[in-house]
Design a protein around this motif. Structure first.
Motif, PDB file in Angstrom:
ATOM      1  N   ALA A 129       0.648   2.383   5.877  1.00  0.00           N
ATOM      2  CA  ALA A 129       0.861   2.979   5.167  1.00  0.00           C
ATOM      3  C   ALA A 129      -0.635   3.072   4.336  1.00  0.00           C
ATOM      4  CB  ALA A 129       1.346   2.620   3.246  1.00  0.00           C
ATOM      5  N   LEU A 130      -1.298   1.767   3.833  1.00  0.00           N
ATOM      6  CA  LEU A 130      -2.838   1.675   4.439  1.00  0.00           C
ATOM      7  C   LEU A 130      -3.156   1.821   5.447  1.00  0.00           C
ATOM      8  CD1 LEU A 130      -2.796  -1.930   2.332  1.00  0.00           C
ATOM      9  CD2 LEU A 130      -3.794   0.497   1.442  1.00  0.00           C
ATOM     10  N   VAL A 181      -8.519   1.256  -4.345  1.00  0.00           N
ATOM     11  CA  VAL A 181      -7.270   1.772  -4.896  1.00  0.00           C
ATOM     12  C   VAL A 181      -7.222   0.674  -5.907  1.00  0.00           C
ATOM     13  CG1 VAL A 181      -5.657   0.423  -3.575  1.00  0.00           C
ATOM     14  CG2 VAL A 181      -5.215   2.753  -5.090  1.00  0.00           C
ATOM     15  N   ASP A 182      -6.944   1.885  -7.065  1.00  0.00           N
ATOM     16  CA  ASP A 182      -6.242   0.939  -8.769  1.00  0.00           C
ATOM     17  C   ASP A 182      -5.005   2.075  -8.968  1.00  0.00           C
ATOM     18  OD1 ASP A 182      -5.820   0.313 -11.269  1.00  0.00           O
ATOM     19  OD2 ASP A 182      -8.017   0.565 -11.609  1.00  0.00           O
ATOM     20  N   GLY A 194       0.722  -1.580  -0.056  1.00  0.00           N
ATOM     21  CA  GLY A 194      -0.484   0.312   0.349  1.00  0.00           C
ATOM     22  C   GLY A 194       1.050   1.520  -0.148  1.00  0.00           C
ATOM     23  N   THR A 195       2.073   1.306   0.558  1.00  0.00           N
ATOM     24  CA  THR A 195       2.973   2.346   0.196  1.00  0.00           C
ATOM     25  C   THR A 195       2.813   3.427  -1.178  1.00  0.00           C
ATOM     26  OG1 THR A 195       4.215   1.208   0.752  1.00  0.00           O
ATOM     27  CG2 THR A 195       5.756   3.256   0.204  1.00  0.00           C
ATOM     28  N   ARG A 196       2.455   2.703  -2.250  1.00  0.00           N
ATOM     29  CA  ARG A 196       2.325   3.532  -3.700  1.00  0.00           C
ATOM     30  C   ARG A 196       1.168   4.302  -3.327  1.00  0.00           C
ATOM     31  NH1 ARG A 196       2.702   0.755  -8.885  1.00  0.00           N
ATOM     32  NH2 ARG A 196       2.516   3.185  -9.714  1.00  0.00           N
ATOM     33  N   ILE A 208      -7.295  -4.752   9.842  1.00  0.00           N
ATOM     34  CA  ILE A 208      -7.767  -4.994   8.136  1.00  0.00           C
ATOM     35  C   ILE A 208      -7.539  -6.290   7.684  1.00  0.00           C
ATOM     36  CG2 ILE A 208      -4.996  -4.306   7.988  1.00  0.00           C
ATOM     37  CD1 ILE A 208      -5.616  -1.777   6.558  1.00  0.00           C
ATOM     38  N   TRP A 209      -8.659  -5.668   6.070  1.00  0.00           N
ATOM     39  CA  TRP A 209      -8.176  -6.334   5.447  1.00  0.00           C
ATOM     40  C   TRP A 209      -7.859  -5.804   3.717  1.00  0.00           C
ATOM     41  CZ3 TRP A 209     -11.799  -6.294   8.825  1.00  0.00           C
ATOM     42  CH2 TRP A 209     -11.563  -7.489  10.069  1.00  0.00           C
ATOM     43  N   ILE A 210      -7.166  -6.423   3.557  1.00  0.00           N
ATOM     44  CA  ILE A 210      -6.938  -6.543   1.906  1.00  0.00           C
ATOM     45  C   ILE A 210      -6.611  -7.248   1.132  1.00  0.00           C
ATOM     46  CG2 ILE A 210      -5.368  -5.213   0.469  1.00  0.00           C
ATOM     47  CD1 ILE A 210      -4.557  -5.190   3.876  1.00  0.00           C
TER      48      ILE A 210
END
Length: 257
Positions: A148-149, A90-91, A7-9, A108-110
């Motif tokens: 980051a997220l 996020v895209d 998730g950094t970007r 948190i879930w990704i």
């Protein structure tokens, strides 16, 4: 096995957007007291709009486009609140991958897609994707690899960025004629900055929330939308059957990699 800081970007891109656009457009200090927005100056409307944004307990944030200078077009759809809860996606753009994000309390879930695994985790991404399958990765919100997220999900972080960067008043702020944005009546505020035009559409009725922010010119073409002010973040979270422990996937170590 250790893994990347997921998730950094997207978090960095969102922060750059806020710093480059929101902080510049919503500038000034103090609160105007006139009741009729038609009679307020551009600066008074900007002040009121900033204060309305900073007072929100929750909102839906939508961003798309790029900031120029070789940046990659990206998009974000996220409903978030001051308690750090969020739900959205996020895209990364250019087929670099996308991910669904859910945060509730300390968890948190990704859920990355195949392009995310391929491009963002080049070493082992395909293996990770095969293990996780069509499930979410679940982790602790304080896991450094997910920090980051986690920051992206916190409305307090977003509002602090706006507040800390609200005093850059370079360029003349202009007030346009009342118009419509969808079904909403708005007053546009514009400012020229570094060869680009910043436009903030402020609700002309009710609370003067900012509803849309655009930046165009000098290679930039991006939009931020604000909506669902003070509406609750969806409480539904992925079930245990639809979740996979991120520590089991990326290794038990939480040290930066």
């Amino acid at each position: 096995m250790t893994g990347p800081h997921l998730g950094t970007r997207p978090a960095a891109w969102t922060a750059a957007f806020v710093l480059s656009v929101t902080g510049s457009a919503i500038a000034g200090a103090g609160t105007a007291h006139a009741e009729d927005i038609d009679h307020l100056t551009a600066q008074q409307i900007a002040d009121r709009s900033r204060d309305a944004l900073l007072s929100a307990q929750s909102l839906h944030l939508s961003t798309s486009g790029d900031l120029g200078k070789g940046s990659t077009p990206m998009s974000l759809e996220l409903t978030l609140d001051r308690d750090g809860n969020c739900n959205g996606s996020v895209d990364l753009g250019n087929s670099q991958g996308s991910a669904l994000i859910v945060k509730r309390g300390d968890d948190i879930w990704i859920k990355p897609d195949a392009d995310f695994w391929k491009n963002q985790v080049p070493n082992g991404g395909s293996a990770f994707a095969a293990i996780v399958g069509d499930r979410y990765m679940k982790g602790a919100a304080d896991d450094p690899r997910l920090s980051a997220l986690t920051r992206t999900c916190d409305l307090n972080t977003f509002q602090k960025l706006v507040s800390d960067n609200a005093n850059d008043d370079r360029g003349t702020l202009n007030k346009g004629a009342k118009t419509t944005l969808g079904k909403a009546s708005v007053i546009p505020l514009t400012r020229m900055r570094d060869g680009a035009t910043l436009t903030l559409d402020v609700a002309a009725t009710g609370k003067p929330y900012p509803l849309r922010l655009t930046i165009e010119g000098n290679g930039a073409d991006a939009v931020v939308g604000f909506s669902a002010f003070d509406e609750p973040v969806p409480r539904t979270t992925p079930s245990p059957a639809d979740s996979f422990d991120v520590s089991a996937l990326l290794g038990r170590s939480t040290s930066p990699v």
